[in-house]
Scaffold this active site. Sequence first.
Site: not given
Ligand code: NDP
Length: 444
Positions: A126, A166
């Site tokens: 990671k 991510d």
């Molecule tokens: P994105 O950046 O596309 O989206 C993240 C979302 O979560 C956004 O809506 C963001 O809000 C919100 N968010 C992020 N940080 C915070 C926080 N500290 N408090 C509240 N809301 C928050 O990321 P992903 O969708 O790719 O990832 C989301 C989760 O899924 C993570 O835990 C990641 O590790 C996990 N994951 C992702 C994979 C992938 O293929 N993308 C695979 C497996 C797991 P805002 O828009 O305001 O930033």
Amino acid sequence: MSYVDEVYAKVVAKNPAEPEFHQAVKEFLDTVRPVIEKHEEEYRKVALLERLTEPERQIRFRVPWVDDNGQVQVNTGYRVQFNSAIGPYKGGLRFHPSVYFGIIKFLGFEQIFKNSLTGLPIGGGKGGSDFDPKGKSDREVMAFCQSFMTELYRHIGKDTDVPAGDIGVGGREIGFLYGQYKRITGLYEGVLTGKGLTYGGSLARTEATGYGLMYFTQELLKINGIDVAGKTAVVSGAGNVAIYAIQKAEELGMKVLTCSDSTGWVYDPDGIDVAALKEIKEVNRARLTEYKKYRPNSEYHEGRGVWTIKADFAFPCATQNELNLDDAKTLVANGVKAVCEGANMPTTLDATNYLKENGVIFGPAKAANAGGVATSALEMSQNSERLSWTFEEVDAKLKQIMINIVHNIDAAAKEYGKAGDYAAGANIAGFKKVADAMMAQGIV
Ligand code: NDP
């Protein structure tokens, strides 16, 4: 003291001030205890757990770049190459101000077992940076990505370490990173996944984590005698995972009532409008306050609150520790039947235990969100054979992988007398393959 407790104490002492990493290791060790105890002397002699909890390599580097005002900014870059026993390191890059070694190590550690569960030959890694892409111009994001890759390129390669996206790293960032890697090395190879379709990306990779979460949930509930069609769900997040989870949930006949971002959340009693959500987040990169313009019947609230809405299922898809004990109590009081994790470690340990004790079916992240990395591995296969598969081909493989994961973790839980404890099943099944490979490869 048992071997498991001894190793946990050492991890805490050796990695001070990294609570997320401690939490991930504790959750893992507590659930694999029965396997370790069965082989305690053998594992202790070769320090298997000490080696498993110590990354093979940790890289930290300076990332200087120039902003639109001509001011030089300096961020920190990280790559943790945790374990390569079953394949090249594989795991995403996170760009978020909260990033430091504790976050990257927790994610890298979980990735080892998640990747093992996919059944594909990928090790765990990671990386990321404390850089915040939010509010930056495209030129600033490009300047940062180019500087980041100017150091990272020497540590990665298609057969050694293959990063992906991510939080904060989507198609735009992967494009800039790939362009710089190619420019420096002259190699057109599958060194990153999540690439655009015109330069080696796989169809269905964008959708994979969210779709995979729903294929997993559908199968998990099926073996528990529950049909997902006609049920309600609450989702947190509005990013890559949340958007495609909502889309597939609705295709499978669920009504999704909520989504959220880091400033607020939406309740839409008629079901979230995915087309509107995509336009707001993927096209306009705007806040969820915009959603009401598309759906006047919906409500927008500042802060957090999706877990207060009554629903059959809950899917945390935003970030770590976003569902705490109070939230778990509210969900249980509202009669939630299942919680499946789209984000990594979104549920705190005490909340997880509370849900399990109260009969809620719990689908742990390592298994439930493995569809993203599994499809990344399928992208690597396509890059190696220099062919592209159709959307249907990739989607069908993804679905089968998620179904297999459900049955593997169910069987592993049952084998160790923990039927229905899918968190234990996921850790045990993921661990056994990695442990066998490490034992076979000697002291490395
Ligand atoms: P994105 O950046 O596309 O989206 C993240 C979302 O979560 C956004 O809506 C963001 O809000 C919100 N968010 C992020 N940080 C915070 C926080 N500290 N408090 C509240 N809301 C928050 O990321 P992903 O969708 O790719 O990832 C989301 C989760 O899924 C993570 O835990 C990641 O590790 C996990 N994951 C992702 C994979 C992938 O293929 N993308 C695979 C497996 C797991 P805002 O828009 O305001 O930033």
